[in-house]
Scaffold this active site. Structure first.
Site, mmCIF file in Angstrom:
data_model
loop_
_atom_site.group_PDB
_atom_site.id
_atom_site.type_symbol
_atom_site.label_atom_id
_atom_site.label_comp_id
_atom_site.label_asym_id
_atom_site.label_seq_id
_atom_site.Cartn_x
_atom_site.Cartn_y
_atom_site.Cartn_z
ATOM 1 C CD GLN A 11 39.690 66.996 79.451
ATOM 2 O OE1 GLN A 11 40.893 66.795 79.481
ATOM 3 N NE2 GLN A 11 39.138 68.013 80.085
ATOM 4 C CB SER A 93 42.608 64.356 73.010
ATOM 5 O OG SER A 93 43.270 65.015 74.054
ATOM 6 C CG LEU A 94 40.667 61.382 78.249
ATOM 7 C CD1 LEU A 94 41.770 61.119 79.253
ATOM 8 C CD2 LEU A 94 39.451 62.009 78.902
ATOM 9 N NE ARG A 118 46.849 62.963 79.094
ATOM 10 C CZ ARG A 118 45.905 63.506 78.334
ATOM 11 N NH1 ARG A 118 44.692 63.714 78.845
ATOM 12 N NH2 ARG A 118 46.159 63.850 77.077
ATOM 13 C CG HIS A 201 46.661 68.065 72.476
ATOM 14 N ND1 HIS A 201 47.183 66.837 72.831
ATOM 15 C CD2 HIS A 201 45.324 67.995 72.688
ATOM 16 C CE1 HIS A 201 46.181 66.056 73.235
ATOM 17 N NE2 HIS A 201 45.057 66.734 73.166
ATOM 18 C CD GLN A 250 47.267 62.076 73.772
ATOM 19 O OE1 GLN A 250 47.279 62.423 74.940
ATOM 20 N NE2 GLN A 250 46.424 61.176 73.290
#
Length: 313
Positions: A11, A93-94, A118, A201, A250
């Site tokens: 993102q 991340s994503l 999510r 996170h 994560q």
């Protein structure tokens, strides 16, 4: 010989019209977004193409949009790029979900539904205005960690170790603001609030992670065809259960991007190909390991530049 890895952004790299310049390959992009639209129940391609921007930036929309952008860019590059299969993959991340789809571990439609949910879970975890993230620039990891630890009231943690001298912190808004001030006192060149409402996170996402774990238990997952370096551990998983666990962890543990890139380099990778909008990971790669080649592939022109550059090596 070029030994390369595909990497995928998360993102923050999204923008309206971000996948509209693939020229002869535009139909391949639209095909992937159409498949995602069927899974989501709304026209994701129209939203990515035309906005509104505010809707695209909603976490539950951004996540499937960025997933599809990474997969589409990878599919075009891998089909047209005349060189051996990538040795590794990773996603920030994503972006890790894009890597899992491209490596054959997750089906696209399953992944699209999962990351949309999510995003919904993450958005509902912290009330609007109560969570924040900030980038700390020009301060070493130890001092960023110490700045966060010095804040006695509220949650604030170092959550993205993106490059030497570039760490993102996240948590409750007041605590993040206090840590930004402390980081400046410790010598940070800049402390920049990020335009996000979800403190990703950090430990505020623990309950969300537990909810996501329930969904992950029933999600069909295979071992990837290409090794994937996971954010949470900066290592590859050895079982499907381990993949599920790392996707859960994560959500509330830091993204170890520096360590992930260092692992790929130590494994013999000498070039990274970033698939998806923007050049964020390409820029970070050069700061982490100067000997790495790095190429961003996000439209027809960037694909051609990458092919020419690697073809010359």
């Amino acid at each position: 010989m070029t030994n390369f890895a595909y990497v995928f952004p998360g993102q923050g790299s999204q923008s309206v019209g971000m996948m509209s310049a693939w020229e002869d390959n535009q139909s391949s992009v639209i095909e992937i977004f159409s498949e995602a639209s069927d899974a989501l129940g709304y026209d994701l391609w129209a939203l990515v193409s035309n906005g509104p921007e505010a809707r695209l930036n909603e976490t539950e929309v951004t996540q499937p949009a960025m997933l599809c952008a990474g997969v589409a860019s990878w599919r075009i590059a891998s089909q047209q790029f005349d060189m051996p299969q990538a040795a590794m993959m990773a996603g920030h991340s994503l972006g890790e979900y894009s890597a899992l789809v491209c490596a054959g571990s997750l089906e696209l439609t399953s992944a699209v539904r999962l990351v949309a949910h999510r995003g919904q879970l993450m958005q509902s975890a912290v009330a609007a205005g109560e969570g924040a993230m900030a980038a700390i620039i020009g301060l070493d990891d130890e001092n960023v960690l110490a700045a966060c630890a010095s804040i006695s009231s509220g949650v604030v943690e170092a959550v993205n170790f993106n490059a030497p001298g570039q760490v993102v912190i996240a948590g409750e808004t007041a605590a993040v603001e206090a840590a930004m001030t402390e980081a400046k006192h410790r010598g940070a060149k800049r402390a920049l609030a990020l335009p996000v409402s979800v403190p990703s996170h950090c430990s505020l996402m623990k309950d969300t992670a537990r909810q996501l774990a329930e969904e992950l238990e029933t999600l069909p997952i295979k071992m990837p065809d290409i090794p994937i370096v996971h954010n949470q551990s900066a290592s590859t998983a050895t079982s499907i259960d381990e993949i599920r666990e790392r996707l859960q962890l994560q959500l509330y543990q830091p993204v170890k991007w520096v360590a992930s890139v260092e692992l790929m380099h130590a494994s013999g990778i000498n070039a990274l190909v970033e698939c998806g909008p923007g050049k964020v990971l390409t820029g970070l790669a050069r700061r982490i390991e100067k000997s790495l080649q790095a190429f961003a592939v996000f439209d027809a022109g960037s694909l051609e530049n990458m092919q020419q550059s690697i073809g010359e090596t």
